[in-house]
Design an enzyme around this catalytic site. Sequence first.
Site, PDB file in Angstrom:
ATOM      1  N   ASP A  63       0.824  -1.201   0.000  1.00 57.71           N
ATOM      2  CA  ASP A  63       0.000   0.000   0.000  1.00 57.71           C
ATOM      3  C   ASP A  63       0.863   1.258   0.000  1.00 57.71           C
ATOM      4  O   ASP A  63       2.082   1.201   0.228  1.00 57.71           O
ATOM      5  CB  ASP A  63      -0.898   0.018   1.244  1.00 57.71           C
ATOM      6  CG  ASP A  63      -2.021  -0.997   1.169  1.00 57.71           C
ATOM      7  OD1 ASP A  63      -2.365  -1.418   0.056  1.00 57.71           O
ATOM      8  OD2 ASP A  63      -2.553  -1.366   2.237  1.00 57.71           O
ATOM      9  N   TYR A 124       6.857  -9.820   6.833  1.00 54.87           N
ATOM     10  CA  TYR A 124       6.834  -8.382   7.080  1.00 54.87           C
ATOM     11  C   TYR A 124       7.378  -8.072   8.469  1.00 54.87           C
ATOM     12  O   TYR A 124       7.335  -8.917   9.373  1.00 54.87           O
ATOM     13  CB  TYR A 124       5.408  -7.837   6.998  1.00 54.87           C
ATOM     14  CG  TYR A 124       4.880  -7.630   5.601  1.00 54.87           C
ATOM     15  CD1 TYR A 124       4.914  -6.372   5.005  1.00 54.87           C
ATOM     16  CD2 TYR A 124       4.325  -8.678   4.883  1.00 54.87           C
ATOM     17  CE1 TYR A 124       4.422  -6.172   3.727  1.00 54.87           C
ATOM     18  CE2 TYR A 124       3.823  -8.489   3.604  1.00 54.87           C
ATOM     19  CZ  TYR A 124       3.871  -7.230   3.034  1.00 54.87           C
ATOM     20  OH  TYR A 124       3.387  -7.036   1.761  1.00 54.87           O
TER      21      TYR A 124
END
Length: 289
Positions: A63, A124
Site C-alpha cells: 500500500d 513483514y
Amino acid sequence: MSDEVEPGHVRVRLDLSYDGKDFSGWAKQPRGRRTVQGDIEDALRTVTRSSRTYELTVAGRTDAGVHARGQVAHVDLPEDVWAEHREKLLKRLAGRLARDVRIWRVEEAPAGFNARFSAIWRRYAYRVTDNPGGVDPLLRGHVLWHDWPLDVDAMNAAAERLTGEHDFAAYCKKREGATTIRTLHQLSWELDKAGIITATVRADAFCHNMVRSLVGALLFVGDGHRPVEWPAKVLAAGVRDSAVHVVRPHGLTLEEVGYPADELLAARNREARNKRSLPGSAGGSGGCC
C-alpha cells in the site's frame, strides 16, 4: 491462467527494495500518481529503448507508504531485448531510477517461476516505539510512535492465539470474490536495545490491511486498553470490528519472500490459484497490508 512464457520471450526475476514514503503504493494508478511499478516499468522501457511497456508481476502489492527490503517481481522480455541488455541492465536501471527504489538482482528465472503465485510465504516487519520522547528523527519514516507504554509479553501472549490457518475476515478489508483465509506462520514481538519493538509477521499470503490491523489490535493489548484474549475473540467473530485500528503504513516493511525449490514451482503455482476454504465452510472474501 498459465505460467507458460510467451514464445520468443524470457522470464526475468527482479529483486528490489524501496522506501514507500513518496509512492502511492506498488500498483500503477491513474492520473499520474507515482507508484513503484510505474517507475520501474518506465525505467525498463527507457533503458531497453523499447516502444512498448513490459508489465511487472510482483510477489506482494504494498500500500501507499509501505516499504520493502526484499520485494520480488518478474517481467517477460523478448529474447533479443534480454540478449542485448542482460549484462548492463542492472547498472542502467540504477542510473535511471530514483534513489528511493533500487533493483539489486536481475536474472533469468527458472522454469515455472511466478513472482506472485510461486511464493510460499511473505515476511513483514512492523516497527514501533513507546519511548516517551518519541522516535529518533533518523528513523521517523520507518518507526511508529505509540504514546502509551507497551507490555511486550502481553502482546506476544495475544499474538500466539492468532497463528495458524484461519479466516482473517475480521482483520482484512473485504474485496469481492477474494478469500480471507490465510495461514499465519509467525506473529511475534521483540524489543531491542534501542527501544524499537519489532513485530515479525510471516504468512503464506496476506489480505488487504491484514498486517496493520493485526498490529493495531495487539498494540491495544500492549497498552492495556484490551485484554490478552480480545484479538482472538475478534478473529473468531469473523467480522470487522470498529475497535480494530489500522495503524499507519510507514512502520511496515516487506522484508523477505520465500520460494520453493525450482522443481516445485509449477505445483506451487497451481496450489496458490485455488480458492481456499476452511473445513466445513464455503470460503471467504479479501487482497495487502
